[in-house]
Design a protein around this motif. Structure first.
Motif, PDB file in Angstrom:
ATOM      1  N   UNK A  38       0.837  -1.202   0.000  1.00 10.43           N
ATOM      2  CA  UNK A  38       0.000   0.000   0.000  1.00 10.43           C
ATOM      3  C   UNK A  38       0.866   1.244   0.000  1.00 10.43           C
ATOM      4  N   UNK A  39       0.463   2.224  -0.798  1.00 13.24           N
ATOM      5  CA  UNK A  39       1.045   3.559  -0.732  1.00 13.24           C
ATOM      6  C   UNK A  39       0.212   4.325   0.287  1.00 13.24           C
ATOM      7  N   UNK A  40       0.820   4.689   1.408  1.00 12.29           N
ATOM      8  CA  UNK A  40       0.087   5.317   2.502  1.00 12.29           C
ATOM      9  C   UNK A  40       0.568   6.750   2.675  1.00 12.29           C
ATOM     10  N   UNK A  41      -0.375   7.671   2.787  1.00 13.37           N
ATOM     11  CA  UNK A  41      -0.051   9.072   3.059  1.00 13.37           C
ATOM     12  C   UNK A  41      -0.973   9.580   4.162  1.00 13.37           C
ATOM     13  N   UNK A  42      -0.501  10.577   4.890  1.00 16.41           N
ATOM     14  CA  UNK A  42      -1.326  11.218   5.908  1.00 16.41           C
ATOM     15  C   UNK A  42      -1.616  12.632   5.418  1.00 16.41           C
ATOM     16  N   UNK A  43      -2.899  12.961   5.366  1.00 19.54           N
ATOM     17  CA  UNK A  43      -3.322  14.276   4.891  1.00 19.54           C
ATOM     18  C   UNK A  43      -4.191  14.939   5.943  1.00 19.54           C
ATOM     19  N   UNK A  44      -4.227  16.270   5.955  1.00 17.55           N
ATOM     20  CA  UNK A  44      -5.081  16.943   6.925  1.00 17.55           C
ATOM     21  C   UNK A  44      -6.554  16.720   6.599  1.00 17.55           C
TER      22      UNK A  44
END
Length: 80
Positions: free
Chosen positions: A36-42
């Protein structure tokens, strides 16, 4: 394009292995090892995790980091 929220990606993975109603196949347990490509966004209430499977398994140019994720799904009876 932003990746869907993590819970939507995980739900789609489980639905992908779920047999159709009346299909005659029953899956009680499944273990998935998925990149998985995981990102944290607001988000409106704080940070939110977004994830999707990589668009390609080939290394070409710059790609976001990929985390190998293990998802275990097991059927349980209602109430316990």
């Amino acid at each position: 394009m932003s990746a869907p929220e993590l819970h939507r990606t995980l739900t789609a993975l489980v639905e992908a292995i779920s047999p159709p109603p009346g299909g005659g196949l029953r899956i009680d347990r499944a273990d998935l090892l998925v990149p998985l490509e995981v990102t944290m966004l607001p988000g409106p209430d704080g940070p939110r995790l977004h994830a999707r499977v990589p668009h390609s398994r080939w290394i070409a140019g710059f790609q976001p980091p990929v985390a190998m994720s293990r998802l275990s799904v097991e059927a349980v009876r209602d109430g316990g």
